[in-house]
Design an enzyme around this catalytic site. Structure first.
Site, PDB file in Angstrom:
ATOM      1  N   CYS A 152     -71.457 -45.872  34.301  1.00  0.00           N
ATOM      2  CA  CYS A 152     -71.509 -45.919  32.642  1.00  0.00           C
ATOM      3  C   CYS A 152     -73.001 -45.414  32.390  1.00  0.00           C
ATOM      4  O   CYS A 152     -73.686 -45.002  33.188  1.00  0.00           O
ATOM      5  CB  CYS A 152     -71.614 -47.737  32.636  1.00  0.00           C
ATOM      6  SG  CYS A 152     -70.328 -48.852  33.074  1.00  0.00           S
ATOM      7  N   GLY A 169     -68.822 -42.450  30.746  1.00  0.00           N
ATOM      8  CA  GLY A 169     -67.834 -43.449  30.720  1.00  0.00           C
ATOM      9  C   GLY A 169     -67.274 -43.476  29.316  1.00  0.00           C
ATOM     10  O   GLY A 169     -67.642 -43.278  28.312  1.00  0.00           O
ATOM     11  N   ASN A 177     -75.397 -50.426  34.049  1.00  0.00           N
ATOM     12  CA  ASN A 177     -74.675 -49.515  34.902  1.00  0.00           C
ATOM     13  C   ASN A 177     -75.101 -49.530  36.308  1.00  0.00           C
ATOM     14  O   ASN A 177     -76.212 -49.822  36.685  1.00  0.00           O
ATOM     15  CB  ASN A 177     -75.546 -48.095  34.516  1.00  0.00           C
ATOM     16  CG  ASN A 177     -74.952 -46.965  35.264  1.00  0.00           C
ATOM     17  OD1 ASN A 177     -75.805 -45.992  35.502  1.00  0.00           O
ATOM     18  ND2 ASN A 177     -73.854 -47.056  35.790  1.00  0.00           N
ATOM     19  N   GLY A 178     -73.733 -49.855  37.052  1.00  0.00           N
ATOM     20  CA  GLY A 178     -73.951 -50.223  38.349  1.00  0.00           C
ATOM     21  C   GLY A 178     -72.848 -51.104  38.817  1.00  0.00           C
ATOM     22  O   GLY A 178     -71.854 -51.239  37.885  1.00  0.00           O
ATOM     23  N   TYR A 206     -72.152 -34.619  40.290  1.00  0.00           N
ATOM     24  CA  TYR A 206     -71.034 -34.723  39.471  1.00  0.00           C
ATOM     25  C   TYR A 206     -71.304 -35.519  38.178  1.00  0.00           C
ATOM     26  O   TYR A 206     -70.940 -35.081  36.972  1.00  0.00           O
ATOM     27  CB  TYR A 206     -70.014 -35.306  40.166  1.00  0.00           C
ATOM     28  CG  TYR A 206     -68.663 -35.375  39.048  1.00  0.00           C
ATOM     29  CD1 TYR A 206     -67.720 -34.662  38.552  1.00  0.00           C
ATOM     30  CD2 TYR A 206     -68.506 -36.882  38.827  1.00  0.00           C
ATOM     31  CE1 TYR A 206     -66.741 -34.814  37.741  1.00  0.00           C
ATOM     32  CE2 TYR A 206     -67.385 -37.136  37.791  1.00  0.00           C
ATOM     33  CZ  TYR A 206     -66.544 -36.339  37.568  1.00  0.00           C
ATOM     34  OH  TYR A 206     -65.619 -36.490  36.379  1.00  0.00           O
TER      35      TYR A 206
HETATM   36  O1  PRP Z   1     -59.592 -34.621  43.520  1.00  0.00           O
HETATM   37  P1  PRP Z   1     -59.548 -35.309  41.997  1.00  0.00           P
HETATM   38  O2  PRP Z   1     -58.886 -36.736  42.078  1.00  0.00           O
HETATM   39  O3  PRP Z   1     -58.636 -34.394  41.120  1.00  0.00           O
HETATM   40  O4  PRP Z   1     -60.935 -35.423  41.723  1.00  0.00           O
HETATM   41  C1  PRP Z   1     -61.756 -34.511  41.668  1.00  0.00           C
HETATM   42  C2  PRP Z   1     -62.082 -33.754  40.356  1.00  0.00           C
HETATM   43  O5  PRP Z   1     -62.435 -34.784  39.399  1.00  0.00           O
HETATM   44  C3  PRP Z   1     -63.617 -34.310  38.911  1.00  0.00           C
HETATM   45  O6  PRP Z   1     -63.230 -33.371  37.572  1.00  0.00           O
HETATM   46  P2  PRP Z   1     -62.886 -34.330  36.247  1.00  0.00           P
HETATM   47  O7  PRP Z   1     -61.376 -33.498  35.819  1.00  0.00           O
HETATM   48  O8  PRP Z   1     -62.914 -35.923  36.138  1.00  0.00           O
HETATM   49  O9  PRP Z   1     -63.866 -33.943  35.402  1.00  0.00           O
HETATM   50  P3  PRP Z   1     -64.677 -32.444  34.684  1.00  0.00           P
HETATM   51  O10 PRP Z   1     -63.942 -31.964  33.989  1.00  0.00           O
HETATM   52  O11 PRP Z   1     -66.155 -33.062  34.167  1.00  0.00           O
HETATM   53  O12 PRP Z   1     -65.081 -31.900  36.076  1.00  0.00           O
HETATM   54  C4  PRP Z   1     -64.294 -33.338  39.714  1.00  0.00           C
HETATM   55  O13 PRP Z   1     -65.087 -32.387  38.962  1.00  0.00           O
HETATM   56  C5  PRP Z   1     -62.887 -32.712  40.288  1.00  0.00           C
HETATM   57  O14 PRP Z   1     -62.667 -31.532  39.629  1.00  0.00           O
HETATM   58  N1  GLN Z   2     -69.500 -48.074  35.952  1.00  0.00           N
HETATM   59  C1  GLN Z   2     -70.499 -49.153  35.708  1.00  0.00           C
HETATM   60  O1  GLN Z   2     -71.641 -48.734  35.924  1.00  0.00           O
HETATM   61  C2  GLN Z   2     -69.608 -50.118  35.362  1.00  0.00           C
HETATM   62  C3  GLN Z   2     -70.906 -51.485  34.980  1.00  0.00           C
HETATM   63  C4  GLN Z   2     -69.943 -52.868  35.236  1.00  0.00           C
HETATM   64  N2  GLN Z   2     -69.807 -53.071  36.468  1.00  0.00           N
HETATM   65  C5  GLN Z   2     -68.681 -52.679  34.654  1.00  0.00           C
HETATM   66  O2  GLN Z   2     -67.645 -52.644  35.208  1.00  0.00           O
HETATM   67  O3  GLN Z   2     -68.353 -52.759  33.464  1.00  0.00           O
HETATM   68 MG    MG Z   3     -63.781 -31.260  37.524  1.00  0.00          MG
END
Ligand code: PRP
Ligand code: GLN
Ligand code: MG
Ligand code: SF4
Length: 553
Positions: free
Chosen positions: A91, A117, A191-192, A333
Site C-alpha cells: 500500500c 495499490g 502500509n505493511g 519491483y
Molecule cells: O510470475 P507472475 O505471477 O506473472 O508475476 C511476475 C510479474 O508480475 C509483475 O508485473 P506486473 O504485471 O504486476 O506489473 P508491471 O507491469 O508493473 O511489471 C512483475 O513485474 C512480473 O512481470
Molecule cells: N499492502 C498493505 O500495506 C496492506 C495494509 C493492510 N494490511 C491492509 O490489508 O489493508
Molecule cells: Mg512486470
C-alpha cells in the site's frame, strides 16, 4: 515500559496542551540513532486550529489467509540462500500538515503512489476539529472527484492507496480508518502487515471490542482506544509496542499528524517539506516530488514523528531491533524508479541488477528487450554491460494495470494477455534476451516467451533481475501461497522448460546481497530465503474474511 513512561508524562491530554519538547525518550540513548535524540524540528508555517472532537466512522474490507504452507518456526534471519517461502504487494500512505490544500495535495500524492495499490483509496482531513472521510473501491481517479475533494477541507490530511494483505477488497476495508475514542477521534493509514493481528484481535474481542472491518490495521485503533497512556501520542506508542510485523503508518487527530515506522523498517516512509513549511510524509519520494515537497529524510525504523502547532518532534517509542529488515522487493519491483527508497535510488539499483545479470549469466544474443514496465531498467543495465542494443520489443497496452497485484488468478491470466504486444518485424529471426524483474506465479514469463516466439524470434533467453521467489511474505506484500510460487515447485531447469525459453537465469541472492554492501544485513530477503526476520509462526488464528458484509462501492 511505554505505560510507565506514559504515566510519568502526566495528564497533558485535555484540550490539546502543548506536548513536552523534547518528548521523553522511552528507550535508552544507545538504542537510538544519534539523530533522534531530543530532536525538535522546524515548525510548519501554518497549523490547523483545534477545538472540539468529533468522530467519523470508518469503512473498509478484510484480508486473506496466510500461506497454506507452514512458515518455518525455526527460521532465523540469515543472509544465506536456503529453504523456501514467498512474498507479494502493498500500500501507499501520505500525510500532510499545515497546508490549506492538504486534501488536494494528498490526492495528487496518492496518484504518485498508485503503483503501490489499486484496490481502494481514501483521504481523511480535519476541518473545524471534525475528521471527514472519503474512501472508495478502485483507483484514485475513480474514487475522487471535484465535489468529494471540496468536502475534504482543512490543513491536515492523510491518505491511502490499498493493496490488501488482510481482509478482502471491500469498501469496509479501504483506509484510512477513523474511530472515536474517549477523548477524540483518530485516523490511520497503514502500509505493511501485522503478523500478530489474529492474536491481538482475539484478545480485543475477548475483552469486548467489536470490529468494523477484517483488516489487520483496525487492531491499532482498538489498542489506542483502550490505552490509558497520556498524552495522546503515548497511546500510539503503547499500541505500537504490541504490534509485530510491518507498519509504516500515519495517524491524524484533530490537531496532530503522527508518522510511525516499525522497528525493523520493513516498509519505506519519508518526510519532506513544502516551501510554505507544510510537513509531508509519504511512502516514497516520488509523491514528495509531485507535490513539490523537498525530501528531508526517512522516518527511521522504530521512530515516531509528531507534527503539531509546536513543530516536529522525534521520539523512539518501540524497542529497537537487533537488526533492520528493509524489504528488498521495494527496489526490485514495488517502488517507483524515480524514488529514493531506504536512501538509495531505485533506478540505479535496478540498473545495477541488470548489469550483474549480464556478468553472471551472459549469452550470445542480437538484442535485449524488457517486459515492460518494471523489467525496463534492469534490461538497460543488462544491454549496456553486454554491449548489445536494447530495443523495445514488447510494448504495454495503455491502461493495463499491474497484474501481479490482481487478487484472482483468473483475472491475472486475462490481464497478462491484454497487457503486452510484440514488435514482430523487430524480433523475427533474432536471438533475444528478455529481462523481467521477477517471476512469481510464472504467468507473465510463460505468456511473454510464447509471444516472442510467435513473433518469430530464433532464441529467447530469459533473465530475471531478482532471485527465485520461494516463500510467502508476511510483511505487507500480498504474496501467493507457497504452492502458487512457481520457483517453489520447480527448479530453474524445470521452470525453463515450463516457460519454453532457451535459457533462464536469475540474479543470484549472493550477488543481490553483495550489491548492498555494508547495508546488506539491513534488508529482508525472506521471500528468497524463507528466513523470516520477524517470526510469523504461532500467530495464525482461524479468522477468515467473510467477504460478505460491507458495501462494495
Ligand atoms: O510470475 P507472475 O505471477 O506473472 O508475476 C511476475 C510479474 O508480475 C509483475 O508485473 P506486473 O504485471 O504486476 O506489473 P508491471 O507491469 O508493473 O511489471 C512483475 O513485474 C512480473 O512481470
Ligand atoms: N499492502 C498493505 O500495506 C496492506 C495494509 C493492510 N494490511 C491492509 O490489508 O489493508
Ligand atoms: Mg512486470
Ligand atoms: S519477505 Fe521480506 S523481502 Fe520479501 S517481499 Fe516480504 S518484506 Fe520484502
Amino acid at each position: 515500559m511505554a505505560a510507565t513512561a506514559a504515566k510519568a508524562a502526566n495528564n497533558l491530554f485535555l484540550e490539546s496542551p502543548p506536548l513536552q519538547k523534547p518528548y521523553p525518550l522511552l528507550k535508552t540513548p544507545s538504542q537510538l540513532p544519534s539523530s533522534l535524540f531530543f530532536k525538535t524540528l522546524p515548525k510548519p508555517l501554518s497549523s490547523p486550529t483545534h477545538k472540539t472532537l468529533i468522530t467519523a466512522s470508518s469503512k473498509n474490507p478484510v484480508s486473506h489467509l496466510f500461506s497454506s504452507r507452514k512458515a518455518n518456526p525455526d527460521a532465523k534471519y540469515t543472509s544465506n540462500f536456503n529453504d523456501e517461502d514467498k512474498p507479494h504487494e502493498e500500500c501507499g500512505v501520505v500525510g500532510i500538515y499545515g497546508d490549506p490544500e492538504a486534501s488536494r495535495l494528498c490526492y495528487l500524492a496518492l496518484h504518485a503512489l498508485q503503483h503501490r495499490g489499486q484496490e481502494g483509496a481514501g483521504i481523511v482531513s480535519v476541518h473545524n476539529n471534525v475528521l471527514q472521510t472519503v474512501t472508495g473501491v478502485g483507483l484514485v481517479s475513480e474514487v475522487f472527484n471535484q465535489s468529494k475533494l471540496d468536502k475534504l477541507r482543512g490543513e491536515l490530511a492523510i491518505g491511502h492507496v490499498r493493496y490488501s494483505t488482510e481482509g478482502s477488497s471491500m469498501l469496509k476495508n479501504v483506509q484510512p480508518f477513523v474511530a472515536g475514542y474517549r477523548f477524540g477521534s483518530v485516523g490511520v493509514a497503514h502500509n505493511g502487515n501485522l503478523v500478530n493481528y489474529q492474536t491481538l484481535r482475539a484478545m480485543l474481542e475477548d475483552n469486548g471490542s467489536i470490529f468494523n472491518t477484517t483488516s489487520d490495521t483496525e487492531v491499532v485503533l482498538h489498542l489506542i482506544a483502550i490505552s490509558k497512556a497520556r498524552p495522546f501520542v503515548m497511546r500510539i506508542v503503547e499500541a505500537c509496542e504490541q504490534l509485530k510485523g510491518a507498519y509504516s503508518m500515519v495517524f491524524l487527530t484533530e490537531d496532530k499528524l503522527v508518522a510511525v515506522r516499525d522497528p525493523s523498517g520493513f516498509r519505506p516512509l519519508v518526510m519532506g517539506r513544502r516551501s510554505n513549511g507544510a510537513v509531508v510524509f509519504a511512502s516514497e519520494t516520488c509523491a514528495l516530488d509531485l507535490i513539490e515537497a523537498t525530501y528531508e529524510r526517512e522516518v527511521y525504523p522504530g521512530e515516531v514523528l509528531v507534527v503539531d502547532k509546536d513543530g516536529v518532534s522525534s521520539q523512539c517509542l518501540m524497542p529497537n531491533p537487533k537488526f533492520k529488515a528493509s524489504c528488498v522487493f521495494e527496489p526490485i519491483y514495488f517502488s517507483n524508479p524515480t524514488s529514493l527508497v531506504f536512501g538509495r535510488s531505485v533506478y540505479k539499483s535496478r540498473y545495477a541488477f541488470g548489469e550483474i545479470l549480464a556478468t553472471v549469466a551472459p549469452v550470445e544474443c542480437d538484442m535485449v528487450i524488457s517486459v515492460p514496465d518494471s523489467g525496463n531498467i534492469a534490461a538497460y543495465g543488462y544491454a549496456a554491460k553486454a554491449g548489445v542494443p536494447y530495443h523495445q520489443g514488447l510494448t504495454r497496452r495503455s491502461g493495463s494495470g499491474r497484474t501481479f497485484i490482481e487478487p484472482s488468478q483468473k483475472i491475472r491470466d486475462f490481464g497478462v494477455k491484454l497487457k503486452h504486444a510484440a514488435a514482430r518485424d523487430l524480433l523475427k529471426d533474432q536471438r533475444v534476451v528478455v529481462v523481467d524483474d521477477s517471476i512469481v506465479r510464472g504467468t507473465t514469463a510463460l505468456k511473454i516467451v510464447r509471444l516472442i516466439k510467435e513473433a518469430g524470434a530464433k532464441e529467447v533467453h530469459m533473465r530475471i533481475a531478482s532471485p527465485p521467489i520461494i516463500a510467502s511474505c508476511y510483511y505487507g506484500v500480498d504474496t501467493p501461497n507457497r504452492e502458487e510460487l512457481i520457483s517453489n515447485r520447480m527448479n530453474d531447469e524445470e521452470l525453463r522448460e515450463f516457460i519454453g525459453c532457451d535459457s533462464l537465469a536469475f540474479l543470484p541472492l549472493e550477488s543481490l546481497m553483495k550489491y548492498f554492501g555494508s547495508d546488506s544485513p539491513n534488508y529482508c530477503y525472506a521471500c528468497f530465503s524463507g528466513n523470516y526476520p520477524v517470526d510469523p509462526s504461532g500467530e495464525l488464528g482461524d479468522f477468515s474474511d467473510d467477504g460478505l458484509n460491507g458495501s462494495v462501492e
